[in-house]
Design an enzyme around this catalytic site. Structure first.
Site, PDB file in Angstrom:
ATOM      1  N   PHE A 112       0.862  -1.187   0.000  1.00 20.26           N
ATOM      2  CA  PHE A 112       0.000   0.000   0.000  1.00 20.26           C
ATOM      3  C   PHE A 112       0.895   1.232   0.000  1.00 20.26           C
ATOM      4  O   PHE A 112       1.967   1.247   0.602  1.00 20.26           O
ATOM      5  CB  PHE A 112      -0.981   0.025   1.177  1.00 20.26           C
ATOM      6  CG  PHE A 112      -0.362  -0.137   2.529  1.00 20.26           C
ATOM      7  CD1 PHE A 112      -0.280  -1.390   3.127  1.00 20.26           C
ATOM      8  CD2 PHE A 112       0.123   0.959   3.227  1.00 20.26           C
ATOM      9  CE1 PHE A 112       0.296  -1.550   4.382  1.00 20.26           C
ATOM     10  CE2 PHE A 112       0.688   0.816   4.489  1.00 20.26           C
ATOM     11  CZ  PHE A 112       0.776  -0.450   5.064  1.00 20.26           C
ATOM     12  N   GLU A 171       3.493   3.307   9.897  1.00 22.60           N
ATOM     13  CA  GLU A 171       2.060   3.339  10.241  1.00 22.60           C
ATOM     14  C   GLU A 171       1.713   4.560  11.085  1.00 22.60           C
ATOM     15  O   GLU A 171       0.798   4.516  11.900  1.00 22.60           O
ATOM     16  CB  GLU A 171       1.611   2.072  11.001  1.00 22.60           C
ATOM     17  CG  GLU A 171       2.246   0.770  10.612  1.00 22.60           C
ATOM     18  CD  GLU A 171       1.864   0.304   9.224  1.00 22.60           C
ATOM     19  OE1 GLU A 171       0.863   0.810   8.691  1.00 22.60           O
ATOM     20  OE2 GLU A 171       2.589  -0.540   8.686  1.00 22.60           O
ATOM     21  N   GLY A 172       2.470   5.628  10.905  1.00 25.64           N
ATOM     22  CA  GLY A 172       2.287   6.827  11.724  1.00 25.64           C
ATOM     23  C   GLY A 172       3.317   6.834  12.836  1.00 25.64           C
ATOM     24  O   GLY A 172       3.415   5.873  13.607  1.00 25.64           O
ATOM     25  N   MET A 225      21.176  -4.087  39.627  1.00 27.34           N
ATOM     26  CA  MET A 225      20.943  -3.110  38.541  1.00 27.34           C
ATOM     27  C   MET A 225      20.574  -3.823  37.244  1.00 27.34           C
ATOM     28  O   MET A 225      19.773  -3.326  36.466  1.00 27.34           O
ATOM     29  CB  MET A 225      22.149  -2.191  38.366  1.00 27.34           C
ATOM     30  CG  MET A 225      22.126  -1.043  39.364  1.00 27.34           C
ATOM     31  SD  MET A 225      23.341   0.221  38.984  1.00 27.34           S
ATOM     32  CE  MET A 225      24.756  -0.454  39.815  1.00 27.34           C
ATOM     33  N   THR A 233       3.025   7.174   1.178  1.00 27.42           N
ATOM     34  CA  THR A 233       4.190   8.040   1.388  1.00 27.42           C
ATOM     35  C   THR A 233       4.842   8.465   0.078  1.00 27.42           C
ATOM     36  O   THR A 233       4.945   7.674  -0.865  1.00 27.42           O
ATOM     37  CB  THR A 233       5.216   7.298   2.274  1.00 27.42           C
ATOM     38  OG1 THR A 233       4.538   6.878   3.467  1.00 27.42           O
ATOM     39  CG2 THR A 233       6.379   8.176   2.652  1.00 27.42           C
ATOM     40  N   PHE A 250      23.279  -9.168  39.769  1.00 29.20           N
ATOM     41  CA  PHE A 250      23.393  -7.762  40.162  1.00 29.20           C
ATOM     42  C   PHE A 250      22.023  -7.094  40.097  1.00 29.20           C
ATOM     43  O   PHE A 250      21.291  -7.236  39.103  1.00 29.20           O
ATOM     44  CB  PHE A 250      24.376  -7.018  39.242  1.00 29.20           C
ATOM     45  CG  PHE A 250      25.765  -7.577  39.278  1.00 29.20           C
ATOM     46  CD1 PHE A 250      26.418  -7.762  40.495  1.00 29.20           C
ATOM     47  CD2 PHE A 250      26.426  -7.940  38.108  1.00 29.20           C
ATOM     48  CE1 PHE A 250      27.701  -8.290  40.530  1.00 29.20           C
ATOM     49  CE2 PHE A 250      27.704  -8.476  38.145  1.00 29.20           C
ATOM     50  CZ  PHE A 250      28.345  -8.653  39.352  1.00 29.20           C
ATOM     51  N   SER A 295       3.902  12.102   7.385  1.00 32.91           N
ATOM     52  CA  SER A 295       2.805  12.179   8.368  1.00 32.91           C
ATOM     53  C   SER A 295       1.594  12.907   7.797  1.00 32.91           C
ATOM     54  O   SER A 295       0.441  12.551   8.097  1.00 32.91           O
ATOM     55  CB  SER A 295       3.294  12.913   9.621  1.00 32.91           C
ATOM     56  OG  SER A 295       4.445  12.291  10.139  1.00 32.91           O
TER      57      SER A 295
HETATM   58  C1  LIG Z   1      10.846   0.511   6.857  1.00 40.02           C
HETATM   59  C2  LIG Z   1       9.739   1.420   6.408  1.00 40.02           C
HETATM   60  C3  LIG Z   1       8.647   0.893   5.725  1.00 40.02           C
HETATM   61  C4  LIG Z   1       7.630   1.722   5.285  1.00 40.02           C
HETATM   62  N1  LIG Z   1       6.578   1.188   4.584  1.00 40.02           N
HETATM   63  C5  LIG Z   1       5.625   2.015   4.069  1.00 40.02           C
HETATM   64  C6  LIG Z   1       4.578   1.501   3.255  1.00 40.02           C
HETATM   65  O1  LIG Z   1       4.484   0.293   3.031  1.00 40.02           O
HETATM   66  N2  LIG Z   1       3.676   2.379   2.710  1.00 40.02           N
HETATM   67  C7  LIG Z   1       3.742   3.722   2.941  1.00 40.02           C
HETATM   68  O2  LIG Z   1       2.907   4.470   2.418  1.00 40.02           O
HETATM   69  N3  LIG Z   1       4.725   4.236   3.732  1.00 40.02           N
HETATM   70  C8  LIG Z   1       5.660   3.422   4.296  1.00 40.02           C
HETATM   71  N4  LIG Z   1       6.678   3.930   5.077  1.00 40.02           N
HETATM   72  C9  LIG Z   1       6.723   5.367   5.311  1.00 40.02           C
HETATM   73  C10 LIG Z   1       6.228   5.757   6.689  1.00 40.02           C
HETATM   74  O3  LIG Z   1       4.853   5.529   6.795  1.00 40.02           O
HETATM   75  C11 LIG Z   1       6.597   7.235   6.908  1.00 40.02           C
HETATM   76  O4  LIG Z   1       8.006   7.279   7.028  1.00 40.02           O
HETATM   77  C12 LIG Z   1       5.935   7.809   8.136  1.00 40.02           C
HETATM   78  O5  LIG Z   1       4.575   8.033   7.890  1.00 40.02           O
HETATM   79  C13 LIG Z   1       6.574   9.118   8.594  1.00 40.02           C
HETATM   80  O6  LIG Z   1       6.731   9.969   7.528  1.00 40.02           O
HETATM   81  P1  LIG Z   1       8.150  10.710   7.285  1.00 40.02           P
HETATM   82  O7  LIG Z   1       9.197   9.675   7.394  1.00 40.02           O
HETATM   83  O8  LIG Z   1       8.033  11.470   6.029  1.00 40.02           O
HETATM   84  O9  LIG Z   1       8.320  11.667   8.501  1.00 40.02           O
HETATM   85  P2  LIG Z   1       7.725  13.150   8.654  1.00 40.02           P
HETATM   86  O10 LIG Z   1       6.246  13.132   8.507  1.00 40.02           O
HETATM   87  O11 LIG Z   1       8.500  14.079   7.811  1.00 40.02           O
HETATM   88  O12 LIG Z   1       8.061  13.422  10.174  1.00 40.02           O
HETATM   89  C14 LIG Z   1       9.373  13.779  10.627  1.00 40.02           C
HETATM   90  C15 LIG Z   1       9.295  13.989  12.126  1.00 40.02           C
HETATM   91  O13 LIG Z   1       8.361  15.055  12.403  1.00 40.02           O
HETATM   92  C16 LIG Z   1       7.355  14.577  13.291  1.00 40.02           C
HETATM   93  N5  LIG Z   1       6.086  15.218  12.965  1.00 40.02           N
HETATM   94  C17 LIG Z   1       5.467  15.313  11.759  1.00 40.02           C
HETATM   95  N6  LIG Z   1       4.302  15.948  11.883  1.00 40.02           N
HETATM   96  C18 LIG Z   1       4.148  16.259  13.185  1.00 40.02           C
HETATM   97  C19 LIG Z   1       3.147  16.909  13.960  1.00 40.02           C
HETATM   98  N7  LIG Z   1       2.009  17.366  13.406  1.00 40.02           N
HETATM   99  N8  LIG Z   1       3.342  17.050  15.301  1.00 40.02           N
HETATM  100  C20 LIG Z   1       4.475  16.567  15.882  1.00 40.02           C
HETATM  101  N9  LIG Z   1       5.452  15.949  15.217  1.00 40.02           N
HETATM  102  C21 LIG Z   1       5.292  15.783  13.885  1.00 40.02           C
HETATM  103  C22 LIG Z   1       7.311  13.070  13.091  1.00 40.02           C
HETATM  104  O14 LIG Z   1       6.775  12.419  14.241  1.00 40.02           O
HETATM  105  C23 LIG Z   1       8.782  12.760  12.869  1.00 40.02           C
HETATM  106  O15 LIG Z   1       9.433  12.656  14.112  1.00 40.02           O
HETATM  107  C24 LIG Z   1       7.684   3.117   5.554  1.00 40.02           C
HETATM  108  C25 LIG Z   1       8.772   3.644   6.264  1.00 40.02           C
HETATM  109  C26 LIG Z   1       9.791   2.809   6.696  1.00 40.02           C
HETATM  110  C27 LIG Z   1      10.946   3.397   7.461  1.00 40.02           C
END
Ligand SMILES: Cc1cc2nc3c(=O)[nH]c(=O)nc-3n(C[C@H](O)[C@H](O)[C@H](O)COP(=O)(O)OP(=O)(O)OC[C@H]3O[C@@H](n4cnc5c(N)ncnc54)[C@H](O)[C@@H]3O)c2cc1C
Length: 383
Positions: free
Chosen positions: A123, A365-366, A281, A126, A279, A132
Site C-alpha cells: 500500500f 504506520e504513523g 541493577m 508516502t 546484580f 505524516s
Molecule cells: C521501513 C519502512 C517501511 C515503510 N513502509 C511504508 C509503506 O508500506 N507504505 C507507505 O505508504 N509508507 C511506508 N513507510 C513510510 C512511513 O509511513 C513514513 O516514514 C511515516 O509516515 C513518517 O513519515 P516521514 O518519514 O516522512 O516523517 P515526517 O512526517 O517528515 O516526520 C518527521 C518527524 O516530524 C514529526 N512530525 C510530523 N508531523 C508532526 C506533527 N504534526 N506534530 C508533531 N510531530 C510531527 C514526526 O513524528 C517525525 O518525528 C515506511 C517507512 C519505513 C521506514
C-alpha cells in the site's frame, strides 16, 4: 478483561511459532547480511493461513480474528521483524481494505490470492515530500475515457519492487483537499508507466524489501477505483487501524526476543565472580523490560479483542497500543544491548539487529508523535 486464548487462537499461535523457529530462524542471520527477501516464505505463510485471520472464509480467510492475527504476528516478529511485515502487506493492508470497501469483482479477484500469498501486495501513501501529512501528497489521477491516468512518485513502500498489486492513494480532486483523495487498486507489474526501484540505504529490516514506485502516465481502468471516488482518505485511515494493530504486535514480538536474549545472556555472563543476572541493577533493567513488555502485550490484546467484538471505532485504543509497544520495543532493544555490553555491539549476537528493526516501529504506520496526536484528541474529547 480476559485475554485467555481459545483453542483456535492457541493452535494458530503455536503454528506460527513452529514455522518461525523451524523455517525462518535458520535463514535469518545469513539473509540479513546480504539483505535477501524470500518471497517463497511469504507464500508458505499464506498457504498456512497466516494472512487469513481477519478475512472471511468466502475469500479464503479463516475468520479467526484480530487476536489470533496479533499472536501469530508476535511469534513471527520475535524471530524476524522483517517477516512480520507481510501480515500488513498481504492482509491488514490490501486484503482487509478490499474486503471492506471493494466491489464483489475486486474481492473475488484479489483477496484469495493475497491471502494465499500467490499475489504479493503493498500500500502506498508516502511520497518524497509526504509522510505524516498524508493530505500533502502530490500523486494525481486525471480522468480519461474508461479510467484514470496516474502520475506521481511513492517512496518507502514495503514490498514495492515485488508487489503484484498495490493500494495507491492519489488526488482525484485537489480543490477538495483531503476529501479529494481516492484509492486505486493497481496491478503494478502489468500497468504500463509503472516502475519500481529498491531503497538500498535502509538502517534495518534487511529481509523486508522497501522501494519506490513511479507512475508516469499510467492508465488504470474505472474498475481500479476502490471505494467511492474521493473517499480515499477515509479508506486510508480505516486501513491504518488494522495495520497499526499488526505493527504493535510486531513490536511486542521483538520486545519478547530482546527480553529472552538479555535474560539468557545475563545468566551466562560472569563478572566479579558471579553471573551478571545476580546484580540488582541488571535485574532492575530486566524487570523494566518485562513490565513494559507485559503492558504492551495487554494493550495490543485489548485493542484486538475490541475489534473481534465488532468495535471498529477503537482508533485511539489502537494508537495507544501502537505507541506504547513501539516505545517499549526500542527501550527493550536498547537495554538488551546495554546488558550484552560489547557483545551487544557485535553482529555475532542479534541485539544490534533488534535495535535497528525496533526503530522502525516508531516511524511506520504513523510515527510515535502521530499516535500521540490521535490519543490526545481522544482524551481531550472525554473531558
Ligand atoms: C521501513 C519502512 C517501511 C515503510 N513502509 C511504508 C509503506 O508500506 N507504505 C507507505 O505508504 N509508507 C511506508 N513507510 C513510510 C512511513 O509511513 C513514513 O516514514 C511515516 O509516515 C513518517 O513519515 P516521514 O518519514 O516522512 O516523517 P515526517 O512526517 O517528515 O516526520 C518527521 C518527524 O516530524 C514529526 N512530525 C510530523 N508531523 C508532526 C506533527 N504534526 N506534530 C508533531 N510531530 C510531527 C514526526 O513524528 C517525525 O518525528 C515506511 C517507512 C519505513 C521506514
Amino acid at each position: 478483561m480476559d485475554f485467555e486464548l481459545n483453542e483456535e487462537q492457541k493452535m494458530m499461535r503455536d503454528m506460527a511459532r513452529k514455522f518461525a523457529r523451524e523455517r525462518i530462524a535458520p535463514l535469518i542471520e545469513e539473509d540479513e547480511k546480504v539483505h535477501r527477501f524470500r518471497p517463497e516464505i511469504v507464500r508458505e505463510m499464506g498457504e498456512m493461513g497466516f494472512f487469513g485471520a481477519v478475512i472471511d472464509e468466502a475469500y479464503g480467510g479463516t475468520g479467526a480474528g484480530y487476536l489470533a492475527s496479533a499472536v501469530m504476528t508476535m511469534e513471527v516478529a520475535q524471530v524476524s521483524a522483517s517477516y512480520g511485515l507481510p501480515f500488513n502487506m498481504q492482509m491488514m493492508g490490501p486484503a482487509l481494505t478490499i474486503q471492506r470497501w471493494g466491489s464483489e469483482e475486486q474481492k473475488q479477484r484479489y483477496i484469495p490470492k493475497l491471502v494465499s500469498g500467490e499475489l504479493l501486495g503493498c500500500f502506498a501513501m508516502t511520497e518524497p515530500n509526504t509522510g505524516s501529512d498524508v493530505a500533502s501528497m502530490r500523486t494525481y489521477a486525471t480522468r480519461t475515457e474508461g479510467g484514470w491516468i496516474l502520475n506521481g512518485q511513492k517512496t518507502w513502500i514495503s514490498q514495492a519492487q515485488w508487489a503484484d498489486v498495490g493500494l495507491v492513494f492519489a488526488y482525484t480532486d485537489r480543490e477538495k483537499k483531503h476529501r479529494g483523495i481516492s484509492c486505486f487498486l493497481v496491478d503494478l507489474k502489468e500497468t504500463r508507466g509503472v516502475s519500481t526501484t529498491a531503497i538500498e540505504t535502509k538502517f534495518g529490516l534487511f529481509c523486508s524489501p522497501t522501494g519506490e514506485i513511479v507512475f508516469e502516465d499510467a492508465f488504470v481502468p474505472d474498475t481500479a477505483l476502490l471505494g467511492e471516488l474521493n473517499q480515499g482518505f477515509k479508506v486510508c485511515m480505516a486501513m491504518l487501524d488494522g495495520t497499526r494493530i499488526s505493527c504493535a504486535s510486531r513490536a511486542v514480538g521483538l520486545g519478547q526476543a530482546c527480553l529472552e536474549e538479555a535474560a539468557r545472556y545475563s545468566k551466562e555472563r560472569i563478572q566479579f565472580g558471579q553471573p551478571i543476572s545476580e546484580f540488582q541493577m541488571i535485574q532492575s533493567d530486566l524487570v523494566q523490560m518485562y513490565v513494559e513488555h507485559q503492558a504492551a502485550y495487554l494493550l495490543v490484546c485489548r485493542a484486538a479483542v475490541a475489534r473481534d467484538a465488532g468495535n471498529l471505532k477503537n482508533t485511539a485504543e489502537i494508537s495507544t497500543a501502537k505507541y506504547f509497544a513501539a516505545e517499549a520495543a526500542v527501550h527493550a532493544a536498547n537495554t538488551a544491548m546495554k546488558i550484552l555490553g560489547s557483545y551487544g555491539f557485535s553482529t555475532e549476537y542479534p541485539v544490534a539487529r533488534f535495535l535497528r528493526d525496533a526503530k522502525s516501529y516508531q516511524i511506520v504506520e504513523g510515527t510515535s508523535n502521530i499516535q500521540k496526536m490521535v490519543i490526545a484528541r481522544h482524551l481531550l474529547e472525554q473531558v
